[in-house]
Design a protein around this motif. Structure first.
Motif, short mmCIF file in Angstrom:
data_model
loop_
_atom_site.label_atom_id
_atom_site.label_comp_id
_atom_site.label_asym_id
_atom_site.label_seq_id
_atom_site.Cartn_x
_atom_site.Cartn_y
_atom_site.Cartn_z
N LYS A 185 0.83 -1.20 0.00
CA LYS A 185 0.00 0.00 0.00
C LYS A 185 0.87 1.26 0.00
O LYS A 185 0.60 2.23 -0.71
CB LYS A 185 -0.93 -0.01 1.21
N GLU A 225 -9.25 -11.46 -0.18
CA GLU A 225 -9.45 -10.30 0.71
C GLU A 225 -8.30 -10.07 1.68
O GLU A 225 -7.92 -8.93 1.93
CB GLU A 225 -10.75 -10.46 1.49
N LYS A 228 -5.62 -8.57 -0.53
CA LYS A 228 -6.07 -7.32 -1.16
C LYS A 228 -5.94 -6.13 -0.22
O LYS A 228 -5.56 -5.03 -0.64
CB LYS A 228 -7.53 -7.46 -1.62
N LYS A 229 -6.26 -6.33 1.05
CA LYS A 229 -6.23 -5.22 2.01
C LYS A 229 -4.83 -4.66 2.21
O LYS A 229 -4.67 -3.54 2.72
CB LYS A 229 -6.82 -5.65 3.33
#
Length: 232
Positions: A185, A225, A228-229
């Motif tokens: 991220k 998920e 993905k986070k």
């Protein structure tokens, strides 16, 4: 007993029909033969292993072993040969020591091609000067315009600090290492920030810099998920 030709053709047609039913299609053409393809193959595997997306998302990866402009030319040839009707065509390539005109030329060619067919759109995921800058951004907001050998030295030091061995080109599990030990991220945020701070400059003038984040962000939508986070 040899397989019947008719049976083989039927199976081939069935596979092709199944591929054509997939709603979201990504065709990734990589300049390198291993480092970049290995990274995206891990994403492809995770997407195809997910029952939600395995029947709707197609990810094809083509190592090109070719320099900048040849990557997009090979992509064009692939589209024509396979008579593709829709999809995103991604070119993944490095600046290295190639001429600025060639490096910038890929984006220019993509823009021209995108005017020809709305359903087939070309995108560029370049790195200046190499893919390792994308890897480094998982750990640091790196802004030094160094030779790629310095990037590899940085990754070696970081891998040693983390106790995960030595960074080497062509690691099979590079995606797994980066998302588990780094911060995808933040890497996306750092990469976007660098591009934004160099707004108006050509890709050849943004060093270090990378737009690999754009393809990663696109594919990350389909990851499980829990992974993905870490990206979105």
């Amino acid at each position: 007993m040899p397989k019947k030709v008719g049976t083989q053709n039927w199976r081939k047609k069935r596979i092709q029909d199944n591929l054509e039913k997939k709603e979201f299609r990504y065709y990734i053409f990589c300049e390198g033969e291993q480092t970049e393809p290995n990274y995206f193959r891990e994403m492809k595997h995770l997407i195809e292993s997910d029952p939600i997306y395995k029947n709707t998302v197609l990810v094809e990866i083509e190592p090109c072993a070719a320099e900048t402009m040849r990557v997009i030319k090979k992509a064009e040839e692939y589209v024509k040969k396979n008579k593709l009707q829709k999809g995103q065509i991604w070119c993944v390539y490095d600046k290295d020591s190639f001429p600025k005109s060639d490096f910038n030329g890929v984006e220019e060619r993509a823009q021209k091609l995108n005017q020809q067919n709305y359903n087939i759109q070309y995108y560029t995921a370049w790195s200046n000067e190499c893919i390792e800058i994308w890897f480094i951004l998982h750990f640091d907001h790196y802004l030094s315009n160094n030779h790629r050998t310095e990037y590899i030295k940085y990754l070696n030091r970081k891998f040693k600090e983390l106790g995960i061995g030595k960074y080497e080109k062509n690691l099979q599990n590079i995606f797994d290492i980066l998302h588990k030990h780094g911060n995808p991220k933040l890497a996306i945020r750092y990469a976007k920030r660098i591009i934004g701070q160099n707004n108006g400059k050509s890709s050849a003038m943004i060093a270090p810099g990378t737009k690999v984040y754009a393809l990663v962000e696109e594919l990350a939508k389909y990851l499980p998920e829990d992974i993905k986070k870490k990206f979105l």
